[in-house]
Scaffold this active site. Sequence first.
Site, PDB file in Angstrom:
ATOM      1  N   ARG A  51     -27.334  30.867  30.026  1.00  0.00           N
ATOM      2  CA  ARG A  51     -28.303  31.224  31.064  1.00  0.00           C
ATOM      3  C   ARG A  51     -28.087  32.641  31.568  1.00  0.00           C
ATOM      4  O   ARG A  51     -29.016  33.280  32.079  1.00  0.00           O
ATOM      5  CB  ARG A  51     -28.289  30.186  32.181  1.00  0.00           C
ATOM      6  CG  ARG A  51     -28.858  28.843  31.731  1.00  0.00           C
ATOM      7  CD  ARG A  51     -28.538  27.734  32.711  1.00  0.00           C
ATOM      8  NE  ARG A  51     -27.129  27.446  32.799  1.00  0.00           N
ATOM      9  CZ  ARG A  51     -26.502  26.542  32.047  1.00  0.00           C
ATOM     10  NH1 ARG A  51     -27.180  25.825  31.181  1.00  0.00           N
ATOM     11  NH2 ARG A  51     -25.196  26.348  32.164  1.00  0.00           N
ATOM     12  N   GLU A  88     -14.462  24.156  33.149  1.00  0.00           N
ATOM     13  CA  GLU A  88     -14.408  22.997  34.043  1.00  0.00           C
ATOM     14  C   GLU A  88     -14.335  21.726  33.182  1.00  0.00           C
ATOM     15  O   GLU A  88     -13.730  20.735  33.561  1.00  0.00           O
ATOM     16  CB  GLU A  88     -15.654  22.987  34.931  1.00  0.00           C
ATOM     17  CG  GLU A  88     -15.634  21.955  36.037  1.00  0.00           C
ATOM     18  CD  GLU A  88     -16.921  21.968  36.859  1.00  0.00           C
ATOM     19  OE1 GLU A  88     -17.786  22.820  36.606  1.00  0.00           O
ATOM     20  OE2 GLU A  88     -17.044  21.107  37.739  1.00  0.00           O
TER      21      GLU A  88
HETATM   22  P1  AMP Z   1     -16.330  28.189  34.751  1.00  0.00           P
HETATM   23  O1  AMP Z   1     -15.745  28.870  33.563  1.00  0.00           O
HETATM   24  O2  AMP Z   1     -15.621  26.919  35.090  1.00  0.00           O
HETATM   25  O3  AMP Z   1     -16.453  29.132  35.931  1.00  0.00           O
HETATM   26  O4  AMP Z   1     -17.789  27.725  34.344  1.00  0.00           O
HETATM   27  C1  AMP Z   1     -18.817  28.643  34.349  1.00  0.00           C
HETATM   28  C2  AMP Z   1     -19.750  28.469  33.176  1.00  0.00           C
HETATM   29  O5  AMP Z   1     -19.977  27.106  32.865  1.00  0.00           O
HETATM   30  C3  AMP Z   1     -21.087  29.074  33.498  1.00  0.00           C
HETATM   31  O6  AMP Z   1     -21.548  29.740  32.340  1.00  0.00           O
HETATM   32  C4  AMP Z   1     -21.965  27.895  33.859  1.00  0.00           C
HETATM   33  O7  AMP Z   1     -23.211  28.000  33.247  1.00  0.00           O
HETATM   34  C5  AMP Z   1     -21.225  26.674  33.335  1.00  0.00           C
HETATM   35  N1  AMP Z   1     -20.933  25.672  34.379  1.00  0.00           N
HETATM   36  C6  AMP Z   1     -19.710  25.268  34.776  1.00  0.00           C
HETATM   37  N2  AMP Z   1     -19.781  24.314  35.699  1.00  0.00           N
HETATM   38  C7  AMP Z   1     -21.086  24.106  35.925  1.00  0.00           C
HETATM   39  C8  AMP Z   1     -21.809  23.250  36.802  1.00  0.00           C
HETATM   40  N3  AMP Z   1     -21.201  22.393  37.617  1.00  0.00           N
HETATM   41  N4  AMP Z   1     -23.156  23.320  36.767  1.00  0.00           N
HETATM   42  C9  AMP Z   1     -23.784  24.190  35.947  1.00  0.00           C
HETATM   43  N5  AMP Z   1     -23.160  25.026  35.097  1.00  0.00           N
HETATM   44  C10 AMP Z   1     -21.823  24.990  35.081  1.00  0.00           C
END
Ligand code: AMP
Length: 164
Positions: A51, A88
């Site tokens: 996105r 995550e």
């Molecule tokens: P992080 O590396 O944990 O900060 O995750 C960020 C990436 O994962 C971004 O590119 C988001 O699009 C996606 N992402 C992680 N957690 C979520 C969530 N709860 N809802 C939507 N997208 C998420």
Amino acid sequence: MTREVADFPEPGVQFKDLTPLLADAAGLCAVTDALAASAAGADLVAGLDARGFLLGAAVATRLGIGVLAVRKGGKLPPPVHSATYQLEYGTATLEIPAEGIDIAGRDVVIIDDVLATGGTLGAAVKLLTASGARVTGAAVVLELTELRGRGAVAPLPVSSLHTV
Ligand code: AMP
């Protein structure tokens, strides 16, 4: 204009789907303007898979600069620079082309939709910095504060349009 989906893509994850916001003309315009204001002064936008590609390209157009897509592993032809990181949910790899674009010395702002744990953003910073870019900041639409992503990428300046 955010759709919430429980237990996607893994049990326990509350997925924030920004599709309705991006599909709305006024919403997309407002988000693009706000992210572009945060990215002012950059000479290249890096959009994170997937996105972040949409938002990054919109922001770059608004600022009159170019955009680099930071891809998930296995999508780009070789040679690539890559970094593996913790999500995550699970692990993943980010890649950028090692040829065809020279980002050394350029001021890059990273754009994405959601900041969760900061693993993705941190890996992107490492990748871009290893290629000689100066990552001056990041801007996201939504920050999930309890996952402490901002702390994980400190001292990188991160702008978020909304926090939950
Ligand atoms: P992080 O590396 O944990 O900060 O995750 C960020 C990436 O994962 C971004 O590119 C988001 O699009 C996606 N992402 C992680 N957690 C979520 C969530 N709860 N809802 C939507 N997208 C998420």
